[in-house]
Design a protein around this motif. Structure first.
Motif, PDB file in Angstrom:
ATOM      1  N   TRP A  53       0.842  -1.191   0.000  1.00  0.00           N
ATOM      2  CA  TRP A  53       0.000   0.000   0.000  1.00  0.00           C
ATOM      3  C   TRP A  53       0.882   1.247   0.000  1.00  0.00           C
ATOM      4  O   TRP A  53       2.071   1.204   0.336  1.00  0.00           O
ATOM      5  N   ARG A  54       0.263   2.368  -0.341  1.00  0.00           N
ATOM      6  CA  ARG A  54       0.898   3.668  -0.149  1.00  0.00           C
ATOM      7  C   ARG A  54      -0.011   4.525   0.727  1.00  0.00           C
ATOM      8  O   ARG A  54      -1.215   4.644   0.447  1.00  0.00           O
ATOM      9  N   LEU A  55       0.565   5.082   1.772  1.00  0.00           N
ATOM     10  CA  LEU A  55      -0.186   5.894   2.729  1.00  0.00           C
ATOM     11  C   LEU A  55      -0.168   7.352   2.293  1.00  0.00           C
ATOM     12  O   LEU A  55       0.904   7.913   2.036  1.00  0.00           O
ATOM     13  N   SER A  56      -1.353   7.962   2.239  1.00  0.00           N
ATOM     14  CA  SER A  56      -1.468   9.358   1.829  1.00  0.00           C
ATOM     15  C   SER A  56      -2.451  10.076   2.740  1.00  0.00           C
ATOM     16  O   SER A  56      -3.590   9.622   2.922  1.00  0.00           O
ATOM     17  N   GLY A  57      -1.996  11.179   3.320  1.00  0.00           N
ATOM     18  CA  GLY A  57      -2.853  11.958   4.209  1.00  0.00           C
ATOM     19  C   GLY A  57      -2.056  12.538   5.365  1.00  0.00           C
ATOM     20  O   GLY A  57      -0.834  12.697   5.282  1.00  0.00           O
ATOM     21  N   GLU A  58      -2.769  12.847   6.445  1.00  0.00           N
ATOM     22  CA  GLU A  58      -2.131  13.520   7.585  1.00  0.00           C
ATOM     23  C   GLU A  58      -2.553  12.879   8.904  1.00  0.00           C
ATOM     24  O   GLU A  58      -3.643  12.320   9.025  1.00  0.00           O
ATOM     25  N   ASN A 102       5.120  12.536  20.705  1.00  0.00           N
ATOM     26  CA  ASN A 102       6.479  12.134  20.293  1.00  0.00           C
ATOM     27  C   ASN A 102       6.784  12.452  18.834  1.00  0.00           C
ATOM     28  O   ASN A 102       7.912  12.260  18.390  1.00  0.00           O
ATOM     29  N   ALA A 103       5.792  12.894  18.048  1.00  0.00           N
ATOM     30  CA  ALA A 103       6.063  13.305  16.672  1.00  0.00           C
ATOM     31  C   ALA A 103       6.644  14.719  16.689  1.00  0.00           C
ATOM     32  O   ALA A 103       6.275  15.531  17.534  1.00  0.00           O
ATOM     33  N   PRO A 104       7.517  15.035  15.761  1.00  0.00           N
ATOM     34  CA  PRO A 104       8.024  14.211  14.661  1.00  0.00           C
ATOM     35  C   PRO A 104       9.347  13.524  14.972  1.00  0.00           C
ATOM     36  O   PRO A 104      10.086  13.154  14.061  1.00  0.00           O
ATOM     37  N   GLU A 105       9.654  13.336  16.259  1.00  0.00           N
ATOM     38  CA  GLU A 105      10.969  12.835  16.651  1.00  0.00           C
ATOM     39  C   GLU A 105      11.008  11.337  16.916  1.00  0.00           C
ATOM     40  O   GLU A 105      12.074  10.794  17.225  1.00  0.00           O
ATOM     41  N   ALA A 106       9.880  10.651  16.845  1.00  0.00           N
ATOM     42  CA  ALA A 106       9.866   9.214  17.116  1.00  0.00           C
ATOM     43  C   ALA A 106      10.672   8.453  16.072  1.00  0.00           C
ATOM     44  O   ALA A 106      10.858   8.903  14.944  1.00  0.00           O
ATOM     45  N   ARG A 136      10.978   6.190   6.490  1.00  0.00           N
ATOM     46  CA  ARG A 136      10.331   5.788   5.240  1.00  0.00           C
ATOM     47  C   ARG A 136      10.215   6.987   4.299  1.00  0.00           C
ATOM     48  O   ARG A 136       9.861   8.086   4.727  1.00  0.00           O
ATOM     49  N   PRO A 137      10.483   6.789   3.014  1.00  0.00           N
ATOM     50  CA  PRO A 137      10.340   7.899   2.059  1.00  0.00           C
ATOM     51  C   PRO A 137       8.894   8.386   2.005  1.00  0.00           C
ATOM     52  O   PRO A 137       7.954   7.587   2.030  1.00  0.00           O
ATOM     53  N   GLY A 138       8.750   9.693   1.930  1.00  0.00           N
ATOM     54  CA  GLY A 138       7.425  10.295   1.869  1.00  0.00           C
ATOM     55  C   GLY A 138       6.843  10.664   3.215  1.00  0.00           C
ATOM     56  O   GLY A 138       5.788  11.305   3.272  1.00  0.00           O
ATOM     57  N   LEU A 139       7.511  10.273   4.317  1.00  0.00           N
ATOM     58  CA  LEU A 139       7.009  10.590   5.653  1.00  0.00           C
ATOM     59  C   LEU A 139       7.755  11.806   6.210  1.00  0.00           C
ATOM     60  O   LEU A 139       8.983  11.817   6.280  1.00  0.00           O
ATOM     61  N   SER A 140       7.006  12.832   6.588  1.00  0.00           N
ATOM     62  CA  SER A 140       7.600  14.025   7.184  1.00  0.00           C
ATOM     63  C   SER A 140       6.713  14.492   8.323  1.00  0.00           C
ATOM     64  O   SER A 140       5.580  14.038   8.483  1.00  0.00           O
ATOM     65  N   GLY A 141       7.238  15.403   9.126  1.00  0.00           N
ATOM     66  CA  GLY A 141       6.456  15.890  10.260  1.00  0.00           C
ATOM     67  C   GLY A 141       6.930  17.238  10.730  1.00  0.00           C
ATOM     68  O   GLY A 141       7.968  17.744  10.289  1.00  0.00           O
ATOM     69  N   THR A 189       2.879  14.052   7.899  1.00  0.00           N
ATOM     70  CA  THR A 189       2.369  14.070   6.538  1.00  0.00           C
ATOM     71  C   THR A 189       2.851  12.831   5.806  1.00  0.00           C
ATOM     72  O   THR A 189       4.049  12.526   5.814  1.00  0.00           O
ATOM     73  N   PHE A 190       1.910  12.118   5.194  1.00  0.00           N
ATOM     74  CA  PHE A 190       2.219  10.898   4.449  1.00  0.00           C
ATOM     75  C   PHE A 190       2.008  11.184   2.969  1.00  0.00           C
ATOM     76  O   PHE A 190       0.883  11.391   2.522  1.00  0.00           O
ATOM     77  N   ASP A 191       3.092  11.191   2.228  1.00  0.00           N
ATOM     78  CA  ASP A 191       3.043  11.479   0.798  1.00  0.00           C
ATOM     79  C   ASP A 191       3.434  10.222   0.030  1.00  0.00           C
ATOM     80  O   ASP A 191       4.559  10.064  -0.418  1.00  0.00           O
TER      81      ASP A 191
END
Length: 381
Positions: free
Chosen positions: A147-152, A158-162, A189-194, A209-211
């Motif tokens: 799957w690919r996760l998309s959304g917020e 603990n985000a975005p430091e976990a 993981r690529p596409g994951l930011s916070g 953010t899941f891109d």
């Protein structure tokens, strides 16, 4: 379980935890930066074996642990609880590979875990999740696709430091809660930011953010479409212990108030000589004890595998968090202006005590759960 009293060994252990929190953990907490993960504090919790106790104990022991730490150092309590909340789904629903990869680091305080359930449009209504997990055969083709996760996600502790996240996303096997799956998503993981969020509560909270984040079958926690059960299993354990956290804060505020009002001179005597003050303190103590008993009754029900755990857990969290708010607020009132100074115990508790009435299901949600469980047992004509 009709009543609750600690045994001698439990009393001694709780006393040791309170002293440990004040003497060993609070100095580390004070060196930390508000809104950031305090890794030295987590490492100390690991070295002392306290993180191990989160996973090796039942609900009753977890409540004793959280209440005692909260009394002496709320930052240490919260750091410990967030590790448990983020990693408990891995313990209960993860594969052997996932458990071996992540849990030793969590127990040692080296790997930071996070529970990523809430979203901008789905906080207390967890079944309304919108984070999409779209099937993609190109992800993990050897395993039949992923799957690919998309959304917020939002308001994630603990985000975005976990280092990894337990993420709940909609895979679409059915409507509502039936179409939600749980995934273990490493932070790299690529596409994951916070991004961090500037919140009233001093512990770290952020958004994610899941891109198009790729996840495969090996990242699943449990079975596809069964993620909501993973989330509720975790929350049924941790909701009573959120109540224990609240009770710990209430007891700390109560003890501070007893000491202050017994010593503070006013109107020809001490504050404790004033009936209005004494009666207020009596009410604070009574509510705290009632909340504590309900918390430990819920924990005992969980450990026995009772069928009414959701109702008891909701009652415990509701009463304890609302009580803690009441007790801390009145403690501030009885202390006066001194309690509003930065660095005062009650100023700290006043900021800490507000959030537990919202997270892991707001008070209004707990009342809804309680009512639903009560009416489920009513036979209508």
């Amino acid at each position: 379980m009709t009543g609750f009293a600690l045994g001698v060994d439990q009393e001694e252990w709780c006393g040791q935890l309170r002293a440990l929190a004040a003497e060993r953990l609070r100095p580390l907490a004070e060196k930390g930066e508000p809104g950031r993960v305090n890794r030295p504090l987590l490492a100390a919790l690991g070295e002392l074996g306290l993180l191990e106790r989160v996973f090796a104990s039942g609900a009753l022991e977890l409540c004793l642990l959280r209440e005692s730490l909260a009394y002496g150092c709320t930052e240490a309590e919260t750091a410990l609880a967030l590790q448990g909340l983020g990693a408990y789904p891995v313990l209960r629903a993860g594969s052997e590979e996932q458990r071996e990869r992540w849990l030793p680091g969590v127990r040692a305080g080296r790997a930071v875990a996070a529970f990523a359930l809430s979203e901008p449009g789905a906080g207390s209504d967890a079944a309304a999740l919108a984070l999409a997990a779209t099937a993609d055969p190109a992800v993990a083709p050897a395993a039949g696709g992923g799957w690919r996760l998309s959304g917020e996600k939002c308001w994630i502790s603990n985000a975005p430091e976990a280092d990894f996240y337990t993420v709940f996303a909609r895979t679409g096997e059915g409507p509502g809660a039936k179409g939600v799956s749980a995934f273990l998503v490493p932070a790299d993981r690529p596409g994951l930011s916070g991004a961090p969020l500037d919140m009233l509560s001093p512990h770290p909270i952020g958004s994610l953010t899941f891109d198009g984040v790729p996840v495969g079958p090996r990242d699943l926690l449990g079975e596809p479409g069964r993620g909501f059960r993973v989330a509720m299993d975790t929350l049924n354990l941790f909701r009573p212990s959120v109540g224990a956290f609240a009770v710990g804060m209430a007891r700390a505020a109560l003890d501070a108030t007893l000491a202050y009002t017994a010593d503070r001179t006013a109107f020809g005597g001490t504050l404790s000589d004033l009936q209005a003050v004494a009666h207020r303190v009596a009410e604070m103590a009574t509510r705290t004890e009632a909340a504590r008993l309900l918390v430990y009754a819920a924990a005992g029900a969980y450990d026995r595998g009772a069928g009414d755990v959701p109702r008891r857990a909701a009652m415990a969290k509701l009463l304890a968090t609302e009580t803690a708010q009441y007790v801390v607020d009145h403690a501030v009132q009885l202390h006066g202006a001194v309690a509003l100074r930065r660095g005062h115990l009650l100023e700290h508790l006043y900021r800490e005590v507000r959030a537990p009435r919202i997270y892991e299901g707001a008070s209004e949600v707990q009342r809804t759960i309680i009512a639903k469980e009560l009416y489920a047992g009513v036979v209508t004509r």
